[in-house]
Each structure stands twice: as C-alpha cells, then as structure tokens.
Motif scaffolding. Structure first.
Motif, mmCIF file in Angstrom:
data_model
loop_
_atom_site.group_PDB
_atom_site.id
_atom_site.type_symbol
_atom_site.label_atom_id
_atom_site.label_comp_id
_atom_site.label_asym_id
_atom_site.label_seq_id
_atom_site.Cartn_x
_atom_site.Cartn_y
_atom_site.Cartn_z
ATOM 1 N N GLY B 72 0.740 -1.180 -0.008
ATOM 2 C CA GLY B 72 -0.048 -0.104 -0.038
ATOM 3 C C GLY B 72 0.954 1.253 -0.002
ATOM 4 N N ARG B 77 -0.405 4.615 4.669
ATOM 5 C CA ARG B 77 -0.174 3.825 5.825
ATOM 6 C C ARG B 77 0.271 4.608 6.971
ATOM 7 N NH1 ARG B 77 4.414 0.786 4.262
ATOM 8 N NH2 ARG B 77 4.358 1.474 2.197
ATOM 9 N N ILE B 100 -1.880 -2.712 3.743
ATOM 10 C CA ILE B 100 -3.463 -2.385 3.195
ATOM 11 C C ILE B 100 -3.678 -3.435 2.038
ATOM 12 C CG2 ILE B 100 -4.648 -0.858 1.736
ATOM 13 C CD1 ILE B 100 -2.697 1.399 2.680
ATOM 14 N N VAL B 252 -11.042 -2.308 0.701
ATOM 15 C CA VAL B 252 -9.575 -1.765 1.169
ATOM 16 C C VAL B 252 -9.933 -1.956 2.609
ATOM 17 C CG1 VAL B 252 -8.772 0.260 -0.440
ATOM 18 C CG2 VAL B 252 -10.534 0.721 1.387
ATOM 19 N N ARG B 275 -2.149 -5.527 -5.253
ATOM 20 C CA ARG B 275 -2.340 -4.424 -4.262
ATOM 21 C C ARG B 275 -3.844 -4.299 -4.388
ATOM 22 N NH1 ARG B 275 -0.291 -2.475 -8.853
ATOM 23 N NH2 ARG B 275 1.729 -2.415 -8.006
ATOM 24 N N GLN B 281 -7.361 3.110 -2.466
ATOM 25 C CA GLN B 281 -6.613 3.265 -0.980
ATOM 26 C C GLN B 281 -6.768 4.634 -0.485
ATOM 27 O OE1 GLN B 281 -2.457 1.955 -1.019
ATOM 28 N NE2 GLN B 281 -2.942 0.491 -2.848
#
Lengths: 394, 394
Positions: B72, B77, B100, B252, B275, B281
C-alpha cells in the motif's frame, strides 16, 4: 519468553519471492529524471477519460455498484462478454463463462489455484511472466520449462519449442500457461504456433491458460490469433484494461473459461477477496468502446517509442534486443551482466536513475533485463542512452 | 474426444463452498420490498461523503495513486497507522507493521495463508465468520472448534470456552482465529476473556488472528479491549471501513502484525492481486477522521434498529436472539427450523422477500440464521415481522 518467529509455510519457501519487481526501495540519484521501466507510466499515458467518468459516476451512484456477486456485476459482464466475443472470435456466455477479477493478476491466481493440484507438473513457457512460475511453486506443483526461441534473426518470428511442449504433456503435464504477446520479450505467437498449441492440448486432453493482457496493442498490423477461437472448451483467457488502457489503478480484469472453471474461481474469490471493488467494475463499461481513434493513437505512440529505443539499443555493441511485436515490453540482453545482473540492475538505479526488472525473474536469463516502455517518450529515450552507458562501463 | 472435466484440486473439496452467502440467485416475490440481510444496505447507510470525495480526487490525480508498493501507499499507511495506534492502544510502525489489503477479506486470506502450514491444527471459534473455517480447510489444515457461549441470560456476557482453547493449544494448535465483536452473534468479548486469550497464547507460544471489522460500532458504552494492546507481538489485527463506514465497495482493509508476518503477506499479495486498487487506497485517508458526530450518529441509528428488531423477535415464541453488543449482526434461533434451515431460508426468500445467511455457515448451528441489520429502519422492521410469520408457520 522470547516470541518465536512463526515459520513460513512450505508454500512460501517454494515461491522464492525475495525479488519483488517494482518494489525496489533504494534511492535514485537526484538531478536525473527517474524512469521506472518496471511498469507503465500512467501520467505519460493516462486512462481513457471515459473510465474515470464511469468510476466517478459509480461512486456517486452508490448502492447499485457497491456489492456484486463474487464473479462481478451481471450488467457489466453482459457488456464485456459481447465485446470480448467479437474481439476473440468465439462466443462468451456472460452468466457462466466470464468472471471479473481484482486485476488480471487476481485472475491468474484464481485460475491456477483452480486448476493445479499439489504435485502436478505444469508446462510454463520460458521466458514468461514471473508470477506464472511463482504461483505454480506456491501451489506445490512443478513447473516444466518450455522454451520460446525469441533470439531470432531480425524479422523472423519467435517460435515455441513444440517438441518440448509435446514431451511435457507426454510426461504428465495437463496444463500449459503462457502469455501472448509474450511478457517479457514482446514476441507475438504465430498463427501456426497457436494452432499447434490447440492441437497438442486436444491430443493430450490438456488445458491452457493464456494471458492476453497486451493483445489489443499489436504493432505493424501483425496477425494475432486468439487461442480460444481454436480451443475455447479447453482454455482460459485472461485479459484486462491494466496495460494498454492504463487502468491498473482500478484492479479489474476478466477471465473467460468453461463454466466449471469459472464456478471454481468464483468459489475461491469468495474467500480470497470477495470481488473486484464494486465501484471499480464500472471501469469495464467503456472498455473496447473508447472514442474513435483512441486505440490507434495509443498504439502509434507506443510504436514510435519502441522504434526510438530499438535504435538506441541496436547502435551499441554492449546490448541487444528483439523488436517488440506486441505490448510495451522489451527484453534487453546485456552480455557483460551475465552472472551479475543484480549488480547491473543496482547500478542502473544509482548511476542512471533507471529501474528495470531483472531477467532471472522470467526464467534462466542471467544477462537480461525487462523494460516497460509505456513512458514519457523523451524521458524513455534519454534513459535508454543512460542504460547503454552503464552497460558499456560494466 | 469429449473434453474431460478437469478435477477440482483437493483444496476445493475441503473448502465446501457450495453455499456462498450473499450469492443467492432465486427470485423474491414482487409486491414486497426485498430486504437483503446478508450484508448492509449502503443506500440506507451511505459512506462518509469524505470517502467519495477522496477517491474521486485520487482518480483525477492519476499517477500518484495508480501504483503502490504491494503493501500500500506509504503516505496512506502513515496516516492510518497513527490513527489505529491511538484506537487500538499500541504503537504501529507504518513501514513494517501494517499492510493495506483488498478488503478485510483479502487481509484474512493473506494472514491465514501466511501462518498456516498444511496439516496444522487451528483453533477456530464457533460460531464465527464462515471464511475462517473455509480458508483453514482450503489450506489443508484442521480447524479445532472452540465454543463461544452466547446463549446466556439477558445481560450476561458471552464467554469463550477457555478450557477448550487451552486444550486446543495443548493439543498442538499454534494459532487461534476469531472475530470481536463476534460475527454472527454481535457479542463483545469481555476484557477478562481477551486477557485470558493473550495469556494462553503467551503460555503456549501461539499466535492469534483477530478480526475487529466492527470494533468501532460498540453499543451502550460497553468496554472493548483490543487484543493487540495485550499481545501485540503475537497477534494480527484485521480492520477496515467496509462495515460501519459502508465502504465495502472500495475493497480496502488493513492488517496490523509483526514485521515478519507483514513481509510474508506482502510477498503473497504480490501474486494474489498485487495490491488493493491504488485509487481506492485514498478511501482510507478520511477514515477515523470523519466529521464531528458522524460515528456517534451512525451508532445511535443502528442501536435503534437493533432495539426494534429485538422487540419484534422477543415478542414471538417461534424465534429467539441475543441483544447485539457490537456490530450490525443478529443471530436468530428458530427451533422449528432445526434440520431444515435451508428450507426456512428458501421460504424467507419466496414468502417474505427476505435474504438471510444460514446458520450452518458459522459452525454447527442447524436452527439459526444471521441478519445484518444495517438496513433501512422501517424496511428492516417490516421484514422482521415477516420473518416471524414464516417461522411461526414452519
């Protein structure tokens, strides 16, 4: 009491994921424009504006998009199935033969997990996308390399070693996985080779997973043969808008396969991540329906970058490469890097502000690196000159 | 030659995923408003407006968001680690202790895959989220049920069978997985039970995966104890904005764990789906920073729905249920449905236009069904009356 380091499951040891392409964290020098050839630059080549509009509308729409069946929204699958039927030359039932996945990577993981039993032999083309081999290892199966001869005389097509494929099948492999256009070389399989793959799969009652992520981006009007037009009942096709269309940030892809395999993939999706993000599935609505000329322009832009990089690389004796036939990859041979490709890759970062992907990720290619040339044109050409300089100093 | 049905890998047989909650495809009657209690209604309870704004901005921003490290975006983060440190009562290093994931489901799959070896015994609370057991089976490990006694006198807390947990650990299990608040009963673990879980894990050098997806939505000012505040070095916490915050459509989630486990999860993410969608995100940026009063209002709204449903269900002798302490789930006992819960579930759809999740998904609960009451208030109450009518006719 000290906390024990919980041991990694055996699957992890087999995967050998120490090198994670695109995950490099060392610093590049200031003063040079960093070019990250490990993936495309979505600022240089942006998504079709319709995609951003469609996802934005889905976010505002709310409830209609948030949740979908694990295999994806029915109304999106219907749109996509129709267009992909036309594109691939074989009909697709949107209800039973298509699943929307979290990117094409998500589709690849679900596909191999649905087909590969522990202890199986799996025919894996070399060179090919690194995750093919890693996932097979993760599933505790054994990859059997089948070589693609791509270092041919200029103008000659790459050829799959069909004898090796026959041997792999004869030796018990029931599955082949490969990408077309080939990742990392940009070679496009000849119609003859695709026909032969279909015939061998039928002869040995084998199944084939083909990753066609870059199959819309074919240069020089070269013919492209869709495997599923020859062997729909025994093949799974992966495709998505992450590459040519620059929609990787949405994590949506599509897998087309016989109903029993799609059912199994959906079961697994139900525990792996439930579904591709509901709102993001809207990114598939404008796919294959971009505005007039959009795709032609994108292909032409990439052909020009390809030609310029190819000129830079063929002008030097320190490197060599094949002319890309489809997609945005270029696989560069650097003979002086043999046995120390990690040093070469590290020096490209620290001396040339360039990130590339190491050849050994793709098989036994100790002197090669892969570039994704979907970049700002001038920045890519400048970086190519810097790559040559580092190679010549090596 | 007929095409062989490629057999499902052994992993699939073990998973037993024939029932896929939320995937029902039968028709509901017209004339009644269908209430789908298998998940929350994001039209009734919409995402915080800041979330839609943040994702829309990320889509327009383009290159900054499209690609991230597999674990992520670092800048996301950092934001999230700070807020979750405060929320959970133990510090989190954003660089090494947080990943993530594509929804909390994605985090659960990565977590168990990173911790469970084939043949392991894994302590799994019953009742608990169905995917806990399915993933353990998929990994060819053996779930060992540890009961949560939730059918207590009104006002009395649910209690985990700590003797059974001790036995499971003594018998070789090195991992416990559970959700708090409990899915499907809505019970919140007492501080004592959380302390005891931490102490037993330390005594047997075991690891614990705790799903705290609903831990922001605790009713009646009940105390909530975060396991990681007691055992950060041997626990993995799953959390995300999919439930209370209605952000499920973004896929997410977040996992917090010791660095070695996060590293392993990231390796696997690199082949499972790369991802969480890069643009999505951004949905985490406003998380835990919603406008003043937003969370209190949401909890209060859900408490009122809970109270009204509880009144409807306690007024009938045909059904019984525990008062939900946290989250939006309610686990309904229907004694007459014992041994024929599938018939009851089917009749709820065809006679009452109601979708629920069958109790056997959560363990040995042949007379129960689960409801997610994050729905339009009046529609949920009306549907609860129809559920009672079907139960009384059974």
């Amino acid at each position: 009491m000290a906390v024990a380091p919980w041991p990694a499951p055996y699957r992890f040891q087999r995967m050998n994921a120490d090198h994670a392409p695109g995950q490099e964290r060392t610093e590049v020098p200031s003063g040079l424009r960093h070019v990250d050839f490990s993936h495309g630059d979505v600022t240089a080549f942006t998504p079709p504006p319709e995609v951003i509009d469609a996802v934005t509308a889905a976010l505002r729409d709310g409830g209609r998009y948030a949740y979908s069946p694990y295999r994806g929204h029915a109304f999106v699958r219907e749109i996509v199935a129709q267009r992909l039927s036309a594109f691939t030359g074989a009909p697709i039932d949107p209800a039973s033969e298509l699943i929307i996945t979290p990117g094409t990577q998500g589709g690849l993981f679900l596909a191999l997990s649905s087909l590969v039993e522990r202890g199986d032999k799996v025919a894996v083309v070399a060179p090919d996308y690194f995750a093919n081999r890693k996932i097979v290892e993760y599933l505790e199966a054994t990859p059997v390399a089948v070589e693609l001869d791509y270092r041919t005389t200029a103008g000659e097509p790459a050829r799959l070693d069909l004898d090796a494929l026959r041997s792999a099948f004869a030796d018990g492999a029931r599955l082949l996985v490969f990408s077309n256009p080939n990742n990392p070389t940009g070679a496009v399989y000849t119609p003859d080779d695709i026909e032969s793959i279909a015939a061998l799969a039928a002869e040995f009652d084998a199944f084939v997973v083909v990753d066609q992520l870059y199959s819309r981006q074919i240069f020089d009007q070269r013919p492209f043969t869709h495997l599923r037009a020859k062997a729909a009942e025994r093949c799974l096709t992966l495709i998505g808008p992450s590459k040519t269309e620059s929609v990787s940030g949405c994590r949506v892809g599509v897998a087309i396969a016989p109903p029993a395999i799609v059912d199994r993939m959906e079961q697994l999706q139900g525990v792996v991540s439930l579904r591709a993000a509901g709102y993001m599935q809207a990114a598939l609505e404008p796919w294959f329906a971009e505005s007039e000329g959009w795709l032609d322009q994108r292909i032409a832009d990439h052909a020009r970058i390809r030609d310029d990089l190819h000129s830079v690389f063929t002008a030097s004796d320190a490197v060599s490469t094949r002319l890309t036939e489809g997609g945005s990859y270029l696989f560069l041979d650097v003979p002086a890097a043999k046995g120390r490709v990690d040093e070469f890759v590290a020096r490209l970062r620290t001396e040339a502000a360039v990130t590339v992907t190491r050849g050994p990720e793709f098989g036994d290619f100790p002197e090669s690196v892969r570039l994704n040339f979907s970049q700002d044109h001038q920045a890519a050409v400048d970086a190519a000159h810097r790559i040559v300089q580092v190679a010549e100093r090596l």
